[in-house]
Scaffold this motif. Structure first.
Motif, PDB file in Angstrom:
ATOM      1  N   PHE A  17       0.835  -1.203   0.000  1.00  0.00           N
ATOM      2  CA  PHE A  17       0.000   0.000   0.000  1.00  0.00           C
ATOM      3  C   PHE A  17       0.871   1.256   0.000  1.00  0.00           C
ATOM      4  O   PHE A  17       0.553   2.241  -0.693  1.00  0.00           O
ATOM      5  CB  PHE A  17      -0.917   0.000   1.216  1.00  0.00           C
ATOM      6  CG  PHE A  17      -1.825   1.186   1.271  1.00  0.00           C
ATOM      7  CD1 PHE A  17      -2.999   1.210   0.543  1.00  0.00           C
ATOM      8  CD2 PHE A  17      -1.495   2.308   2.030  1.00  0.00           C
ATOM      9  CE1 PHE A  17      -3.838   2.319   0.573  1.00  0.00           C
ATOM     10  CE2 PHE A  17      -2.319   3.424   2.066  1.00  0.00           C
ATOM     11  CZ  PHE A  17      -3.501   3.413   1.338  1.00  0.00           C
ATOM     12  N   LEU A  18       1.952   1.246   0.754  1.00  0.00           N
ATOM     13  CA  LEU A  18       2.837   2.403   0.783  1.00  0.00           C
ATOM     14  C   LEU A  18       3.444   2.658  -0.595  1.00  0.00           C
ATOM     15  O   LEU A  18       3.576   3.808  -1.026  1.00  0.00           O
ATOM     16  CB  LEU A  18       3.939   2.192   1.823  1.00  0.00           C
ATOM     17  CG  LEU A  18       4.896   3.370   2.054  1.00  0.00           C
ATOM     18  CD1 LEU A  18       4.118   4.574   2.552  1.00  0.00           C
ATOM     19  CD2 LEU A  18       5.992   2.981   3.033  1.00  0.00           C
ATOM     20  N   ALA A  19       3.795   1.593  -1.296  1.00  0.00           N
ATOM     21  CA  ALA A  19       4.342   1.754  -2.649  1.00  0.00           C
ATOM     22  C   ALA A  19       3.292   2.349  -3.593  1.00  0.00           C
ATOM     23  O   ALA A  19       3.601   3.210  -4.427  1.00  0.00           O
ATOM     24  CB  ALA A  19       4.837   0.414  -3.169  1.00  0.00           C
ATOM     25  N   LEU A  20       2.036   1.882  -3.466  1.00  0.00           N
ATOM     26  CA  LEU A  20       0.964   2.438  -4.296  1.00  0.00           C
ATOM     27  C   LEU A  20       0.742   3.914  -3.988  1.00  0.00           C
ATOM     28  O   LEU A  20       0.554   4.731  -4.903  1.00  0.00           O
ATOM     29  CB  LEU A  20      -0.331   1.650  -4.076  1.00  0.00           C
ATOM     30  CG  LEU A  20      -0.341   0.192  -4.540  1.00  0.00           C
ATOM     31  CD1 LEU A  20      -1.656  -0.474  -4.157  1.00  0.00           C
ATOM     32  CD2 LEU A  20      -0.131   0.108  -6.050  1.00  0.00           C
ATOM     33  N   LEU A  21       0.787   4.268  -2.707  1.00  0.00           N
ATOM     34  CA  LEU A  21       0.559   5.658  -2.323  1.00  0.00           C
ATOM     35  C   LEU A  21       1.690   6.553  -2.822  1.00  0.00           C
ATOM     36  O   LEU A  21       1.452   7.642  -3.369  1.00  0.00           O
ATOM     37  CB  LEU A  21       0.438   5.749  -0.802  1.00  0.00           C
ATOM     38  CG  LEU A  21       0.032   7.105  -0.226  1.00  0.00           C
ATOM     39  CD1 LEU A  21      -1.358   7.493  -0.710  1.00  0.00           C
ATOM     40  CD2 LEU A  21       0.073   7.083   1.293  1.00  0.00           C
ATOM     41  N   LEU A 439      -6.067   2.852  15.199  1.00  0.00           N
ATOM     42  CA  LEU A 439      -5.830   2.131  13.952  1.00  0.00           C
ATOM     43  C   LEU A 439      -6.878   2.502  12.910  1.00  0.00           C
ATOM     44  O   LEU A 439      -6.581   2.581  11.710  1.00  0.00           O
ATOM     45  CB  LEU A 439      -5.836   0.630  14.212  1.00  0.00           C
ATOM     46  CG  LEU A 439      -4.839   0.124  15.273  1.00  0.00           C
ATOM     47  CD1 LEU A 439      -4.909  -1.395  15.372  1.00  0.00           C
ATOM     48  CD2 LEU A 439      -3.429   0.581  14.944  1.00  0.00           C
ATOM     49  N   VAL A 440      -8.108   2.731  13.377  1.00  0.00           N
ATOM     50  CA  VAL A 440      -9.154   3.190  12.455  1.00  0.00           C
ATOM     51  C   VAL A 440      -8.777   4.553  11.874  1.00  0.00           C
ATOM     52  O   VAL A 440      -8.927   4.805  10.669  1.00  0.00           O
ATOM     53  CB  VAL A 440     -10.507   3.260  13.184  1.00  0.00           C
ATOM     54  CG1 VAL A 440     -11.569   3.896  12.278  1.00  0.00           C
ATOM     55  CG2 VAL A 440     -10.954   1.877  13.607  1.00  0.00           C
ATOM     56  N   VAL A 445      -7.006   7.972   7.333  1.00  0.00           N
ATOM     57  CA  VAL A 445      -6.034   8.927   6.777  1.00  0.00           C
ATOM     58  C   VAL A 445      -5.396   8.361   5.515  1.00  0.00           C
ATOM     59  O   VAL A 445      -5.233   9.068   4.504  1.00  0.00           O
ATOM     60  CB  VAL A 445      -4.966   9.284   7.828  1.00  0.00           C
ATOM     61  CG1 VAL A 445      -3.814  10.048   7.190  1.00  0.00           C
ATOM     62  CG2 VAL A 445      -5.577  10.099   8.951  1.00  0.00           C
ATOM     63  N   ALA A 446      -5.029   7.088   5.556  1.00  0.00           N
ATOM     64  CA  ALA A 446      -4.444   6.455   4.367  1.00  0.00           C
ATOM     65  C   ALA A 446      -5.444   6.435   3.220  1.00  0.00           C
ATOM     66  O   ALA A 446      -5.091   6.712   2.058  1.00  0.00           O
ATOM     67  CB  ALA A 446      -3.993   5.034   4.707  1.00  0.00           C
ATOM     68  N   SER A 447      -6.716   6.142   3.531  1.00  0.00           N
ATOM     69  CA  SER A 447      -7.741   6.127   2.491  1.00  0.00           C
ATOM     70  C   SER A 447      -7.946   7.518   1.910  1.00  0.00           C
ATOM     71  O   SER A 447      -8.046   7.690   0.678  1.00  0.00           O
ATOM     72  CB  SER A 447      -9.052   5.589   3.062  1.00  0.00           C
ATOM     73  OG  SER A 447     -10.077   5.629   2.097  1.00  0.00           O
TER      74      SER A 447
END
Length: 602
Positions: A17-21, A439-440, A445-447
């Motif tokens: 996910f970090l790579a996609l972001l 965690l939510v 935030v990531a979303s």
């Protein structure tokens, strides 16, 4: 159902996910116009309204059918996916186009006819700024021997190179033959056919002053050989001589036509887009630097199956990729195989967009148009080629700025509503799940970061504009993401009620929750797709945003939320009931075990 001992690699999911972001934000800041903000719709920032007046070659009013077809094609160009917030309506004999933003040039260009033909190049010369010699006050200069009137300082026929040095002219039918590698032969002169001399030729009179000397008579035949009459020359030789003479004359006429057009590249062509594909064409390039003599068309724009624009990483420039239909693919493959090294022109609305040289045979029907494109012009060309030619010609008669129907105050209100909804979700998570609520928050935030980057990129790639309906879709997407968290955490509670520890309950609860999460999001996505297909206008934009956030919800839950909760289950701090909010559930599990134990003793 997965067991608690099944191998789990949470760091792999988080790294993915970090790579996609990071990749998404690299595209945001390193490509395009570098504007790191989504495009706004007409209701939020206003737009531009352009009126296009239809015209026909004979001046008659356009038919309703032609206007409807033009409306559909232009609507596909400006709002092909239904998410740009643009609209095209018919007003009498006019088309009224309303697009977001204040740039009127884009809206004006939507009315171009976009007729594409692929033509072989016969000759090409640079454009000129001086008038041709026959239009100068001094009149036409005398012709050089064996030539035609030349340009200033260029006696005779100017040297005009074909598509490639040494490439011969195209064969009959408009297709140039393969490169022979030979130098072009000079223009042949007609062969003289001597006549029989008179029985007693009279001596020529002496020349008088001021009169030119007569041309010498043909040389007498050698002794013992009778003179030849025209009938004595073989018929095939006479036909070949006449053909060479006509070819030489045609070349001179072509050169004169090129020189005439070379000084008019900066003038508007009233017949642009109406050239006959079955006839040769003399035209200029779109930048006005070159003039081309082109053979008849071999492929037309109607034979294009698809067109897309993009950045060629090797060249570092924007190109347009074409995919021809099956019949045109075979024609293109045969033509490129037989004409390697020659130039071929892509002619759009009677102007040469690009005239690349064929480097090799191109099978399969996929090819590229290269030129001095930027991202916007490449996308515009791809769109007009993809959606077809207009049945009418249009000219822009009026352009005006349209104020925002809702304005920035509505945008702020929508953003405040989204912020309130997000805060409510976070507050609920913190009250009921304690540290798990953190965690939510990280997942949301990531979303949100991923959604923002995607909206910026969609604004560049498909002209997506964010309006108030789209903001509503984003707010609903926050609720969908919260639903996934609740389902996951409640499954964990169910496992703890059955007597399992927090450590073992997390993987088992995830195995049960993911099926419910996928099923619920699938139903929402299906509803969004149906709404997108059936709806029009801003409702289509709402459905698009809802579907986008639904897909991102599943992505974030699988790649962020589940790995974070799994890592938390391994932590002694999160395992304490005072921190994870699961103390009441664990108390119920203990009471159940005690009751079961007492029942067993009885």
């Amino acid at each position: 159902m997965a067991s608690s001992s099944a191998p789990v690699h949470p760091y792999r999911y988080l790294t993915l996910f970090l790579a996609l972001l990071i990749g998404a934000y690299c595209l945001v800041f390193l490509t395009g116009d570098k504007q790191a903000a989504p495009k706004l719709g007409i209701d939020l920032q206003g737009g531009t309204r352009v009126t296009l007046t239809a015209r026909t070659p004979d001046g008659s009013p356009p038919t309703r059918e032609a206007l409807n077809q033009a409306q559909q094609i232009i609507n596909d160009r400006v709002n092909g996916l239904g998410v740009s917030g643009s609209e095209v309506i018919i007003d009498g004999n006019n088309l009224v186009i309303t697009v977001p933003g204040s740039d009127t040039s884009d809206a004006r260009n939507l009315g171009q006819t976009a007729r594409l033909y692929i033509r072989p190049v016969i000759h090409a010369i640079p454009a000129m700024t001086e008038p041709p010699p026959w239009e100068s006050p001094q009149g036409a200069p005398p012709a050089a021997p064996g030539g035609v009137p030349g340009m200033p300082g260029m006696p005779g026929v100017p040297p005009i190179a074909p598509a490639e040095p040494g490439a011969p002219l195209p064969a009959e039918g408009g297709q140039p033959p393969a490169d022979s590698g030979q130098e072009p032969a000079p223009a042949p002169q007609p062969r003289p056919y001597p006549e029989e001399p008179p029985a007693q030729p009279a001596p020529p009179p002496p020349p008088t002053p001021g009169t030119p000397a007569p041309s010498p008579s043909p040389a007498p035949p050698p002794p013992g050989e009778a003179p030849k009459s025209p009938e004595d020359v073989p018929l095939q030789q006479r036909i070949a001589d006449e053909k060479q003479l006509r070819q030489s004359t045609d070349q001179q006429i072509q050169i004169l036509a090129l020189q005439f057009q070379a000084t008019r590249c900066d003038e508007d062509d009233v017949l642009a887009g109406h050239d006959d594909p079955n006839l040769p064409l003399i035209t200029c390039s779109t930048n006005g630097d070159e003039v081309y003599l082109l053979a008849p068309s071999i492929i037309s724009g109607e034979q294009i199956e698809n067109a897309n624009s993009g950045l060629d990483q090797q060249r570092g420039e924007y190109v347009v990729d074409l995919q021809f239909k099956s019949d045109a693919s075979k024609t293109w493959a045969d033509f490129t195989a037989a004409n390697v090294g020659t130039q071929t022109a892509f002619v759009l609305d009677s102007k040469v967009v690009s005239a690349p040289a064929i480097q090799e045979a191109i099978p399969g029907g996929r090819t590229q148009i290269t030129g001095q494109f930027n991202q916007q012009t490449a996308r515009e060309l791809a769109n007009v080629l993809k959606y077809g030619s207009l049945p009418l010609s249009f000219e822009s008669s009026e352009a005006e700025t349209v104020s925002a129907t809702l304005g920035l105050s509505s945008l702020r209100a929508g953003l405040i509503a989204g912020a309130v909804g997000l805060a409510a979700v976070l507050l609920y998570s913190l009250l009921f799940y304690r540290l798990l609520g953190i965690l939510v928050a990280l997942s949301l935030v990531a979303s949100g970061a991923m959604v923002f980057a995607i909206l910026v990129l969609l604004g560049r790639w498909i002209n997506y504009t964010l309006d108030l309906a789209g903001i509503a879709g984003l707010v609903i997407g926050i609720g969908m993401t919260a639903d996934s968290f609740v389902v996951f955490f409640e499954r964990i509670k169910d496992e703890i009620r059955e007597g399992r520890s927090f450590r073992s309950a997390v993987p088992r609860g995830w195995a049960r929750a993911r099926k419910t999460i996928v099923s619920g999001n699938a139903v929402t996505l299906l509803a969004a797709v149906v709404l997108y297909i059936l709806a029009v206008g801003q409702v289509k934009g709402f459905a698009f945003t809802l579907g986008l956030t639904t897909v991102l919800d599943v992505t974030v839950v699988f790649l962020v939320t589940w790995p974070l909760v799994y890592l938390a289950s391994k932590s002694t701090t999160f395992a304490k009931p005072a921190f994870n909010g699961l103390g009441a559930v664990q108390q119920i599990a203990r009471e159940r075990r005690a009751a079961a134990h007492a029942t067993g003793r009885d």
